[in-house]
Design a protein around this motif. Structure first.
Motif, PDB file in Angstrom:
ATOM      1  N   GLN A   1      -7.298   2.021  11.592  1.00  0.00           N
ATOM      2  CA  GLN A   1      -5.766   1.863  11.553  1.00  0.00           C
ATOM      3  C   GLN A   1      -5.585   3.481  10.765  1.00  0.00           C
ATOM      4  OE1 GLN A   1      -4.880  -1.649   9.445  1.00  0.00           O
ATOM      5  NE2 GLN A   1      -3.462  -2.096  11.008  1.00  0.00           N
ATOM      6  N   LEU A   2      -6.629   3.821   9.768  1.00  0.00           N
ATOM      7  CA  LEU A   2      -6.336   5.015   8.865  1.00  0.00           C
ATOM      8  C   LEU A   2      -6.651   6.130   9.828  1.00  0.00           C
ATOM      9  CD1 LEU A   2      -8.144   3.791   5.498  1.00  0.00           C
ATOM     10  CD2 LEU A   2      -5.604   4.488   6.004  1.00  0.00           C
TER      11      LEU A   2
ATOM     12  N   SER B   1       5.688   3.511   1.154  1.00  0.00           N
ATOM     13  CA  SER B   1       5.268   2.057   0.851  1.00  0.00           C
ATOM     14  C   SER B   1       5.183   1.327   2.156  1.00  0.00           C
ATOM     15  CB  SER B   1       6.233   1.656  -0.424  1.00  0.00           C
ATOM     16  OG  SER B   1       5.971   2.332  -1.349  1.00  0.00           O
TER      17      SER B   1
ATOM     18  N   ASP C   1      -5.304  11.966  -0.193  1.00  0.00           N
ATOM     19  CA  ASP C   1      -6.167  11.062  -1.190  1.00  0.00           C
ATOM     20  C   ASP C   1      -6.400  11.567  -2.189  1.00  0.00           C
ATOM     21  OD1 ASP C   1      -6.493   9.156   0.933  1.00  0.00           O
ATOM     22  OD2 ASP C   1      -8.137   9.927   1.914  1.00  0.00           O
TER      23      ASP C   1
ATOM     24  N   GLU D   1       1.939  -3.616   4.350  1.00  0.00           N
ATOM     25  CA  GLU D   1       0.396  -3.913   4.376  1.00  0.00           C
ATOM     26  C   GLU D   1      -0.430  -3.677   3.242  1.00  0.00           C
ATOM     27  OE1 GLU D   1       1.916  -3.598   8.657  1.00  0.00           O
ATOM     28  OE2 GLU D   1       2.419  -2.289   6.699  1.00  0.00           O
ATOM     29  N   GLU D   2      -0.990  -4.527   2.639  1.00  0.00           N
ATOM     30  CA  GLU D   2      -1.902  -4.068   1.442  1.00  0.00           C
ATOM     31  C   GLU D   2      -2.872  -3.194   1.601  1.00  0.00           C
ATOM     32  OE1 GLU D   2      -2.751  -7.156  -1.267  1.00  0.00           O
ATOM     33  OE2 GLU D   2      -0.964  -8.220  -0.620  1.00  0.00           O
ATOM     34  N   ASN D   3      -3.593  -3.444   2.848  1.00  0.00           N
ATOM     35  CA  ASN D   3      -4.797  -2.543   3.280  1.00  0.00           C
ATOM     36  C   ASN D   3      -4.906  -2.297   4.486  1.00  0.00           C
ATOM     37  OD1 ASN D   3      -6.302  -2.503   0.602  1.00  0.00           O
ATOM     38  ND2 ASN D   3      -6.788  -4.673   1.173  1.00  0.00           N
ATOM     39  N   LEU D   4      -5.532  -0.983   5.069  1.00  0.00           N
ATOM     40  CA  LEU D   4      -5.645  -0.695   6.400  1.00  0.00           C
ATOM     41  C   LEU D   4      -7.075  -0.616   6.729  1.00  0.00           C
ATOM     42  CD1 LEU D   4      -2.886   2.165   6.670  1.00  0.00           C
ATOM     43  CD2 LEU D   4      -2.531  -0.454   7.203  1.00  0.00           C
ATOM     44  N   SER D   5      -7.280  -1.104   7.834  1.00  0.00           N
ATOM     45  CA  SER D   5      -8.797  -1.056   8.378  1.00  0.00           C
ATOM     46  C   SER D   5      -8.951   0.444   8.350  1.00  0.00           C
ATOM     47  CB  SER D   5      -9.131  -1.775   9.640  1.00  0.00           C
ATOM     48  OG  SER D   5      -8.174  -1.014  10.766  1.00  0.00           O
ATOM     49  N   GLU D   6     -10.449   0.995   8.653  1.00  0.00           N
ATOM     50  CA  GLU D   6     -10.724   2.168   9.003  1.00  0.00           C
ATOM     51  C   GLU D   6     -10.083   2.702  10.494  1.00  0.00           C
ATOM     52  OE1 GLU D   6     -12.264   4.729   7.347  1.00  0.00           O
ATOM     53  OE2 GLU D   6     -12.238   3.121   5.780  1.00  0.00           O
TER      54      GLU D   6
ATOM     55  N   MET E   1       0.842  -1.200   0.004  1.00  0.00           N
ATOM     56  CA  MET E   1       0.037  -0.063  -0.208  1.00  0.00           C
ATOM     57  C   MET E   1       0.929   1.207   0.150  1.00  0.00           C
ATOM     58  SD  MET E   1      -2.707   1.133   2.854  1.00  0.00           S
ATOM     59  CE  MET E   1      -4.056   2.085   2.425  1.00  0.00           C
ATOM     60  N   THR E   2       0.704   2.026  -0.776  1.00  0.00           N
ATOM     61  CA  THR E   2       1.359   3.326  -0.728  1.00  0.00           C
ATOM     62  C   THR E   2       0.404   4.461  -0.299  1.00  0.00           C
ATOM     63  OG1 THR E   2       2.575   2.554  -2.861  1.00  0.00           O
ATOM     64  CG2 THR E   2       2.541   4.986  -2.447  1.00  0.00           C
TER      65      THR E   2
END
Length: 191
Positions: A47-48, A37, A64, A40-45, A1-2
């Motif tokens: 985590q974001l 970079s 974004d 992790e490929e995705n972060l949860s809400e 994830m970038t």
């Protein structure tokens, strides 16, 4: 994830972001000015949200919007070349380099930058060069001629004219007034 991060404009910024991401349990794969970079490929809400809180507390912001990321990328490229390289060549063509890096027409980049930042790309580049000149004057290790050469100016007169237009003082006047340090600005606040 970038991730694209606003105001990450120096090596200290990179270090702070890296440390904060590690504290959050995230794994950095690669980090550079304005960009991280993660493994992790995705972060949860959740985590974001934590990430955004930590970034804001440290003076950064996750970007974004594609256009905002592009403008931040342009700024980071300019800062890198002016503040983190040994010398800017006189033959350096900013419009060609920025267009090549972004894979977009310079006119589009210039119009986008102006609409989002309120100044032209050219003005931003000049202000970054003047800020670098103030820093070099503060260290008092180079002559004005060497500073002009280092920043890609054709002459001391050209540097001095732009310096006076931006700061209201000539480089010599600023140096004599001993307010060089007070007159310096953080790189992320130059606009």
């Amino acid at each position: 994830m970038t991730l694209h991060i606003k105001n990450m404009v120096c090596n200290r910024c990179i270090t702070v972001v890296d440390q904060e991401l590690t504290k959050l349990g995230l794994h950095v794969d690669k980090i550079a000015l304005g960009e991280v970079s993660l493994k992790e490929e995705n972060l949860s809400e959740s985590q974001l949200h934590q990430l955004d809180d930590v970034l804001v507390r440290n003076g950064f912001e996750r970007i974004d919007d594609r256009r905002a990321r592009l403008v931040e990328s342009l700024k980071n490229s300019i800062i890198k070349r002016i503040h983190h390289s040994d010398r800017v060549s006189r033959k350096f063509n900013w419009s060609d380099v920025l267009a090549d890096e972004a894979h977009l027409e310079y006119n589009y980049l210039s119009n986008l930058f102006s609409s989002m930042e309120g100044i032209t790309l050219e003005q931003y580049i000049i202000r970054q060069k003047i800020e670098r000149a103030k820093e070099l004057l503060f260290y008092d290790e180079l002559t004005l001629s060497e500073i002009a050469d280092k920043l890609g100016y054709s002459s001391v007169a050209h540097l001095s004219a732009q310096f006076k237009k931006v700061t209201g003082l000539t480089p010599s006047e600023l140096k004599k007034s001993r307010t060089v340090d007070a007159a310096r600005k953080p790189l992320d606040s130059i606009s």
